[in-house]
Design an enzyme around this catalytic site. Structure first.
Site, short mmCIF file in Angstrom:
data_model
loop_
_atom_site.label_atom_id
_atom_site.label_comp_id
_atom_site.label_asym_id
_atom_site.label_seq_id
_atom_site.Cartn_x
_atom_site.Cartn_y
_atom_site.Cartn_z
N THR A 1 2.78 -2.30 -1.72
CA THR A 1 3.31 -3.45 -0.97
C THR A 1 2.46 -4.69 -1.16
O THR A 1 2.96 -5.81 -1.19
CB THR A 1 3.40 -3.09 0.53
OG1 THR A 1 4.30 -2.00 0.70
CG2 THR A 1 3.91 -4.27 1.34
N SER B 1 3.56 3.37 -4.22
CA SER B 1 2.67 4.53 -4.16
C SER B 1 3.41 5.85 -4.02
O SER B 1 2.82 6.91 -4.25
CB SER B 1 1.65 4.38 -3.02
OG SER B 1 2.27 4.45 -1.76
N THR C 1 0.34 1.78 0.72
CA THR C 1 -0.17 2.49 1.89
C THR C 1 0.47 3.87 2.10
O THR C 1 -0.10 4.72 2.78
CB THR C 1 0.06 1.66 3.17
OG1 THR C 1 1.46 1.39 3.32
CG2 THR C 1 -0.71 0.35 3.10
N ASP C 2 1.65 4.11 1.52
CA ASP C 2 2.34 5.38 1.78
C ASP C 2 1.51 6.59 1.38
O ASP C 2 1.52 7.61 2.08
CB ASP C 2 3.69 5.41 1.05
CG ASP C 2 4.73 4.52 1.70
OD1 ASP C 2 4.44 3.98 2.79
OD2 ASP C 2 5.83 4.36 1.14
#
Length: 381
Positions: free
Chosen positions: A64, A110, A141-142
């Site tokens: 992101t 990710s 971030t996932d």
């Protein structure tokens, strides 16, 4: 000036980073601390040259933080589109903090991080340790917590800080968090106080250990949590650590074995338990995988028929938990009562981190007893 006096002139009050000149008619009276590798004799005294900036390597993977949306209010449905250079252009002040080199390893969401990309990150970090003072990895971030755990488990970085960073909003958002997160991550990697702390994560003004951090909210800016405690924070361009340097206790370091250019880890799947969880699912995947991680109910709870099915199998099965916090203790895991006990308590590790740890153990051809010993580092086994 008296014959034994010393005069120091500095161009700014920040003595640590400023350039200053020391003049003395008796150089031997100048404190020994000034006779360092940063000091050079100049005329009648010593001129201490300005300290060179730290060298930081940035490894870009996408996420992101490197994404764009159609309009400034959109915070979903965006796509990865920015390079590391694009991200650095948004924080021009960073040139005052350090000298930067960067490498774009990939540019993906990710969710698409696979073993090939994991190995690229591992290789990029390994090859940068000797030449740089710190390393920053931009990441979605996932699955950021998984990659951070993998790197902490496979690389002995010594004192060199490795800092992961991402964002929850795309770069086009009205109040994008990416630029500040990246700025802070680079400052953290550049700061001597960050040395000797292992893999770090810098998000939302907080500094965390990459070994234990978990994403606990799918949408909020304050999306990550670590029940073992934050290590520090970033306020008004200052880094505040709460504790002296320390690395995660019990973190086992693995040596990766790579067959040529191909990197492959053993297959381990995660099964999510629930009411009326059928044992047939365990049998179904047991024939196709090298190991299983079960996200159990509570702290290791499964229907008895599922426990019995698991104990009949020979492959290693890790009992983790569905909840974000807490642990699975050894006492809650069923036992056969022999050395062939194949059920392992995850301790404090989440299912996804338990999976990675089990994969690394299997890749190293660890026995069941050795695997259990590795998990004792996180109070499982």
């Amino acid at each position: 000036m008296k014959s034994d006096s010393v005069e120091i002139t500095t161009i700014c009050p920040d003595v640590e980073n400023s350039q200053f000149v020391v003049q003395s008619n008796c150089p031997e009276t100048i404190p020994e601390i000034l006779k360092s590798q940063n000091a050079a004799v100049n005329g009648s005294g010593i001129a201490c040259q300005q300290r060179s900036l730290p060298r930081i390597k940035i490894l870009g993977t996408g996420g992101t933080i490197a994404s764009k949306a159609i309009d400034s209010s959109q915070t979903a449905g965006y796509h990865v589109d920015l390079t590391i250079q694009d991200l650095l252009d948004a924080i021009p002040d960073i040139s005052k903090v350090c000298d930067i080199e960067y490498e774009q390893l990939c540019n993906v969401d990710s969710k698409d991080i696979n073993e090939d990309i994991l190995y690229k990150i591992y290789k990029g970090v390994s090859e940068s340790l000797q030449a740089f003072d710190g390393i920053v990895i931009t990441h979605g971030t996932d699955t950021l917590s998984e990659t951070a755990f993998f790197i902490e488990s496979t690389i002995d970085a010594g004192d060199v800080p490795i800092v992961f960073v991402g964002s929850m909003r795309p770069s086009t958002s009205v109040s994008a968090d990416g630029p500040m997160n990246l700025y802070q991550a680079i400052c953290i990697a550049s700061n001597p106080k960050s040395r000797g702390r292992g893999v770090l994560v810098s998000l939302n003004d907080q500094i965390s250990s990459g070994y234990y951090i978990t994403k606990t909210n799918a949408n909020s800016l304050d999306s990550f949590n670590v029940r073992q405690g934050y290590l520090g924070n970033f306020v008004n361009n200052e880094i505040h650590y709460y504790y002296p340097p320390v690395k995660p206790q019990g973190c086992h370091k693995f040596k990766l074995r790579v067959d040529g250019k191909h990197f492959k880890l053993p297959e381990v799947c995660i099964l999510y338990a629930h009411q009326a969880f059928p044992p047939a699912i365990v049998n179904l995947v047991a024939d196709k995988y090298d190991g299983i991680v079960l996200a159990t109910m509570g702290a290791g709870s499964l229907p008895e028929e599922v426990n019995e099915t698991c104990m009949k199998l020979s492959l290693p099965i890790v009992y983790s938990k569905r909840s974000m916090d807490g642990m699975v203790p050894i006492a809650n895991v069923p036992k056969k009562g022999s050395k062939e006990d194949n059920l392992i308590a995850s301790g404090y590790l989440s299912p996804e981190k338990s999976r990675i740890l089990l994969q690394l153990c299997l890749a190293g051809n660890y026995t069941l007893e050795e695997i259990k010993h590795v998990f004792t580092g996180v109070y499982g086994g």
